[in-house]
Design a protein around this motif. Sequence first.
Motif, PDB file in Angstrom:
ATOM      1  N   PRO A 177       0.887  -1.212   0.351  1.00 46.36           N
ATOM      2  CA  PRO A 177       0.025  -0.386  -0.175  1.00 46.36           C
ATOM      3  C   PRO A 177       1.121   1.130   0.186  1.00 46.36           C
ATOM      4  O   PRO A 177       2.216   1.518   0.802  1.00 46.36           O
ATOM      5  N   LEU A 178       0.483   2.504  -0.356  1.00 49.23           N
ATOM      6  CA  LEU A 178       1.060   3.100  -0.544  1.00 49.23           C
ATOM      7  C   LEU A 178       0.844   4.141   0.956  1.00 49.23           C
ATOM      8  O   LEU A 178       0.146   4.064   1.839  1.00 49.23           O
ATOM      9  N   ASP A 179       2.130   5.106   1.549  1.00 47.23           N
ATOM     10  CA  ASP A 179       2.115   5.970   2.087  1.00 47.23           C
ATOM     11  C   ASP A 179       0.545   6.731   2.626  1.00 47.23           C
ATOM     12  O   ASP A 179      -0.035   7.606   1.573  1.00 47.23           O
ATOM     13  N   LYS A 180       0.593   7.189   3.353  1.00 42.92           N
ATOM     14  CA  LYS A 180      -0.711   7.878   3.640  1.00 42.92           C
ATOM     15  C   LYS A 180      -0.945   8.832   3.303  1.00 42.92           C
ATOM     16  O   LYS A 180      -0.902  10.067   3.276  1.00 42.92           O
ATOM     17  N   SER A 181       0.996   9.790   2.707  1.00 33.58           N
ATOM     18  CA  SER A 181       0.788  11.068   2.721  1.00 33.58           C
ATOM     19  C   SER A 181       0.373  11.605   1.446  1.00 33.58           C
ATOM     20  O   SER A 181       0.084  12.429   1.128  1.00 33.58           O
ATOM     21  N   PHE A 182      -0.080  10.330   0.580  1.00 33.90           N
ATOM     22  CA  PHE A 182       0.089  10.755  -0.381  1.00 33.90           C
ATOM     23  C   PHE A 182      -1.577   9.688  -0.436  1.00 33.90           C
ATOM     24  O   PHE A 182      -2.131   9.398   0.569  1.00 33.90           O
ATOM     25  N   LYS A 183      -2.803  11.616  -1.063  1.00 35.58           N
ATOM     26  CA  LYS A 183      -3.778  11.202  -1.943  1.00 35.58           C
ATOM     27  C   LYS A 183      -4.308  10.827  -2.892  1.00 35.58           C
ATOM     28  O   LYS A 183      -5.411  11.891  -3.594  1.00 35.58           O
ATOM     29  N   PRO A 184      -4.369   9.903  -3.715  1.00 34.94           N
ATOM     30  CA  PRO A 184      -4.505   9.278  -4.965  1.00 34.94           C
ATOM     31  C   PRO A 184      -5.693   9.054  -4.630  1.00 34.94           C
ATOM     32  O   PRO A 184      -6.483   9.312  -3.938  1.00 34.94           O
ATOM     33  N   VAL A 185      -6.776   9.522  -5.838  1.00 31.43           N
ATOM     34  CA  VAL A 185      -8.221   9.367  -6.248  1.00 31.43           C
ATOM     35  C   VAL A 185      -8.093   8.138  -6.861  1.00 31.43           C
ATOM     36  O   VAL A 185      -7.331   6.926  -7.589  1.00 31.43           O
ATOM     37  N   LYS A 186      -9.162   7.400  -6.235  1.00 31.92           N
ATOM     38  CA  LYS A 186      -9.592   6.109  -6.367  1.00 31.92           C
ATOM     39  C   LYS A 186     -10.451   5.612  -7.913  1.00 31.92           C
ATOM     40  O   LYS A 186     -11.791   6.331  -8.018  1.00 31.92           O
TER      41      LYS A 186
END
Length: 290
Positions: A177-186
């Motif tokens: 999984p990605l780090d929580k600092s990233f906010k990509p759109v699902k």
Amino acid sequence: MADSENDKLEYDSEQYIQTRIKRNKQERSLRKTNMWLYRFKIFLRFILILLLAYICYRLVRIHQWYLSPKAFDSIKSPYLEITHNVIVPDYYILAALRKNEVPKVPIYMYNTDKIKSEIMKLDPIKNVFIRRFWFPARLQIIVQESTPIFTIAPDENVEPIAFFTDTGKLISRDFLPLDKSFKPVKILTYGTQGDDYRHWDKQRLDMLERMTKAVKAISKEPLDYIDLRNPNDAYVQINKIKIRLGKIDETCFERISRLPSIMPQVKTLDKKIKYIDLRWKDASYIKLDE
């Protein structure tokens, strides 16, 4: 009287000669001394040059110039520092480093192009900067990663199976999984043959990114996901409101621009809303959940 003067002249002449001889001896002695000092300086300079050459040679050959054979053995190696990597784990970079032997040349002669090319093969990495240090010899790996913009999942309740970066590259689940600092759109998609996300190009991704930015800016609501399981009938989930956007193309931006006039009505309704229908060019509807 004449004899007396002649005697005096002879005496002065002898005295002059003696003085001259004495002066010549002193001058020869001084020249010899100067010559000896000159030769001694040359000899001393030669010795100093040899000494400096030896010191330089020893400095060049000391082990502090050389990386330890154990430099690539562990992530915690004091001879190796990996920084600025958030997506790519350290052990992936270490595995790339191990594809090359630890150099057996002084650190200032080590060509880092090979290890850079190996690290660059890791998909999320955009660029790599390698700094060399001495006393002791060590390497600093500075990683520049691409930014995740979209994650891919078959359902809203399923963890992402891949993600796209701002460079348009599709990255596998190996780096999730990605780090929580990233906010990509699902993005929800089944990867069907007609709209397989594995074949999306940069133009398609740019359109989706522009659309998400437009929805966020106009609705002023966080965007949860985009449902593209039917690519010709897309849904966008913002907060607790679902928007039925239809086909995502250049006309969708004009349809999205109607949201400010619809959102106040949605918030005043005491009934459960199924979705806001923005599929049509000249009309918008609020579909209630019956």
